[in-house]
Design a protein around this motif. Structure first.
Motif, PDB file in Angstrom:
ATOM      1  N   ASN A 193      -4.207   5.905  -9.147  1.00 39.77           N
ATOM      2  CA  ASN A 193      -4.140   5.194  -7.728  1.00 39.77           C
ATOM      3  C   ASN A 193      -3.527   3.485  -7.986  1.00 39.77           C
ATOM      4  O   ASN A 193      -3.479   3.132  -6.530  1.00 39.77           O
ATOM      5  CB  ASN A 193      -5.474   5.321  -7.071  1.00 39.77           C
ATOM      6  N   LEU A 194      -3.238   3.238  -9.050  1.00 42.97           N
ATOM      7  CA  LEU A 194      -2.611   1.945  -8.951  1.00 42.97           C
ATOM      8  C   LEU A 194      -0.988   2.069  -9.276  1.00 42.97           C
ATOM      9  O   LEU A 194      -0.623   2.177 -10.086  1.00 42.97           O
ATOM     10  CB  LEU A 194      -3.068   1.274 -10.347  1.00 42.97           C
ATOM     11  N   ASP A 218      -8.635   3.759 -12.990  1.00 43.23           N
ATOM     12  CA  ASP A 218      -8.119   4.648 -11.755  1.00 43.23           C
ATOM     13  C   ASP A 218      -6.576   4.533 -11.824  1.00 43.23           C
ATOM     14  O   ASP A 218      -6.076   4.335 -10.847  1.00 43.23           O
ATOM     15  CB  ASP A 218      -8.711   3.929 -10.521  1.00 43.23           C
ATOM     16  N   THR A 227      -6.355  -7.157  -9.235  1.00 41.76           N
ATOM     17  CA  THR A 227      -5.926  -6.854  -7.945  1.00 41.76           C
ATOM     18  C   THR A 227      -4.606  -6.648  -7.488  1.00 41.76           C
ATOM     19  O   THR A 227      -3.767  -7.420  -7.861  1.00 41.76           O
ATOM     20  CB  THR A 227      -6.607  -7.794  -6.950  1.00 41.76           C
ATOM     21  N   ARG A 256       0.793  -1.147  -0.021  1.00 36.29           N
ATOM     22  CA  ARG A 256      -0.176   0.053   0.232  1.00 36.29           C
ATOM     23  C   ARG A 256       0.960   1.122   0.032  1.00 36.29           C
ATOM     24  O   ARG A 256       1.862   1.077   0.587  1.00 36.29           O
ATOM     25  CB  ARG A 256      -0.976   0.045   1.191  1.00 36.29           C
ATOM     26  N   THR A 262      -6.075  -3.595   6.383  1.00 28.99           N
ATOM     27  CA  THR A 262      -5.837  -3.437   4.995  1.00 28.99           C
ATOM     28  C   THR A 262      -5.832  -4.464   4.084  1.00 28.99           C
ATOM     29  O   THR A 262      -5.753  -5.633   4.547  1.00 28.99           O
ATOM     30  CB  THR A 262      -4.750  -2.199   4.589  1.00 28.99           C
ATOM     31  N   ALA A 312      -6.096  -3.792  -3.302  1.00 25.04           N
ATOM     32  CA  ALA A 312      -6.904  -2.720  -4.145  1.00 25.04           C
ATOM     33  C   ALA A 312      -7.347  -3.582  -5.467  1.00 25.04           C
ATOM     34  O   ALA A 312      -6.470  -4.117  -5.886  1.00 25.04           O
ATOM     35  CB  ALA A 312      -6.484  -1.311  -4.276  1.00 25.04           C
ATOM     36  N   THR A 313      -8.772  -3.173  -6.013  1.00 28.56           N
ATOM     37  CA  THR A 313      -9.332  -3.957  -7.028  1.00 28.56           C
ATOM     38  C   THR A 313      -9.483  -2.762  -8.052  1.00 28.56           C
ATOM     39  O   THR A 313      -9.948  -1.789  -7.600  1.00 28.56           O
ATOM     40  CB  THR A 313     -10.331  -4.875  -6.728  1.00 28.56           C
ATOM     41  N   PHE A 314      -8.917  -3.158  -9.155  1.00 23.47           N
ATOM     42  CA  PHE A 314      -9.312  -2.024 -10.416  1.00 23.47           C
ATOM     43  C   PHE A 314      -9.866  -2.630 -11.621  1.00 23.47           C
ATOM     44  O   PHE A 314      -9.675  -3.664 -11.980  1.00 23.47           O
ATOM     45  CB  PHE A 314      -7.832  -1.491 -10.602  1.00 23.47           C
TER      46      PHE A 314
END
Length: 347
Positions: free
Chosen positions: A136-137, A133, A198, A19, A105, A108-110
């Protein structure tokens, strides 16, 4: 103190989940993490208990105030730090001594769009994704994402071959008969398809280069090393970097033109390649171990990054051991092409 408003801090947890948080020069990494709802394990917040002790793998920072029982001088000299006390002086990469779940945490998935497919040869295909996105990746060069393969219910893991600075994410795939992603890319894929990925994940990533580096690739294990080279092209390390790239047959050789371009743009970068097939027209036939000697390892004063299929990785590790050399840093990742409904395909 730096006039920069904030620095990027990558938190790599022991389960490979990474992260990223933004941290100002006047706030601690723990404070910035909590603001991002990432709960780095800690007790005292005063540099007294050592619960949050982590390893800084890249970057500069002010270690803050703490007592010896929490962090010894020897540990600090080896790069260990206390996120509850440290403040950044550059972008940082920290290895956190806990799981992402313990920090409350996760990955994240995109959503992404299939933007391109390039068939390099009968054995290798490259594809690119445009993530919705993308800003943010964020990922460290060398890391991977899990990709849900359309129409299969299966997920496969692939390292990015593109660097973190590119808009499009690129991946190299070895064609495997019956493979989920192989079948999709060669038979059904259409530009504009929607996919889900992910990540980022993995502990195989480029650290700050403070000594020479030796990169070793087997087949599509070249992918994460291309990502690392792209990062080095943007941020020169000032250290010699050599890549040794081995494949089974001539048709498996890809991106030699890209490597030539990196040789022109990355200071101190050189590369060589070999093909196992004795009938190959390559200058070097045989395995990567045939190109690997003590000088290539700087007699141990080198960081090694190794990625390839398990037999190749184990052969290289055994060969280095036979040379009587212990690299200063040794990072490796194995990948296993999947058979139907079995293990994951990976680059």
């Amino acid at each position: 103190m730096s006039s920069r408003m904030s620095f990027q801090v990558a938190l790599n947890f022991e389960d490979g989940i990474t992260r990223f948080v933004e941290c100002r020069p006047d706030e601690t990494v723990a404070e910035a993490s909590y603001k991002a709802r990432i709960n780095i394990p800690l007790d005292c917040r005063d540099g007294a208990c050592g619960t949050c002790k982590s390893l800084c793998e890249s970057g500069r920072y002010d270690g803050g105030d703490y007592i010896d029982e929490a962090l010894t001088d020897d540990e600090a000299a080896r790069g260990y730090c206390l996120p509850c006390q440290m403040t950044p002086r550059s972008d940082l990469v920290l290895r956190i001594n806990s799981s992402s779940a313990a920090a409350k945490t996760g990955p994240a998935t995109f959503a992404a769009t299939l933007a391109g497919i390039r068939r390099h040869s009968p054995s290798t295909v490259e594809f690119t994704l445009d993530a919705d996105d993308r800003e943010n990746l964020e990922f460290l060069p060398g890391q991977y994402v899990n990709i849900a393969v359309p129409g299969t219910g299966h997920t496969r893991s692939y390292s990015m071959s593109s660097g973190p600075g590119r808009r499009l994410l690129s991946f190299l795939v070895r064609i495997v008969p019956g493979g989920a992603i192989s079948g999709y890319l060669t038979e059904r894929a259409r530009i504009g398809d929607r996919l889900e990925l992910t990540g980022p994940m993995g502990c195989f990533y480029l650290r700050e280069l403070t000594r020479p580096a030796l990169l070793l690739a087997g087949g599509t294990g070249l992918a994460p090393l291309l990502s690392m080279l792209e990062q080095l092209a943007r941020r020169p390390a000032g250290q010699p970097v050599r890549l040794l790239y081995g494949v089974t047959s001539d048709q498996d050789l890809v991106h030699l033109d890209t490597l030539e371009a990196f040789a022109d743009t990355v200071g101190g970068f050189t590369f060589d390649h070999c093909v196992a097939d004795p009938a190959s027209t390559a200058r070097n036939t045989g395995f990567v171990t045939g190109l690997l000697d003590r000088p290539a390892l700087y007699d141990g004063d080198a960081d090694v990054y190794l990625c390839g299929p398990p037999p190749m990785v184990e052969a290289v590790r055994a060969h280095i051991g036979s040379l009587g050399v212990t690299p200063a840093g040794f990072h490796y990742e194995k990948f296993t092409p999947a058979v139907p409904h079995d293990t994951a395909e990976a680059a």
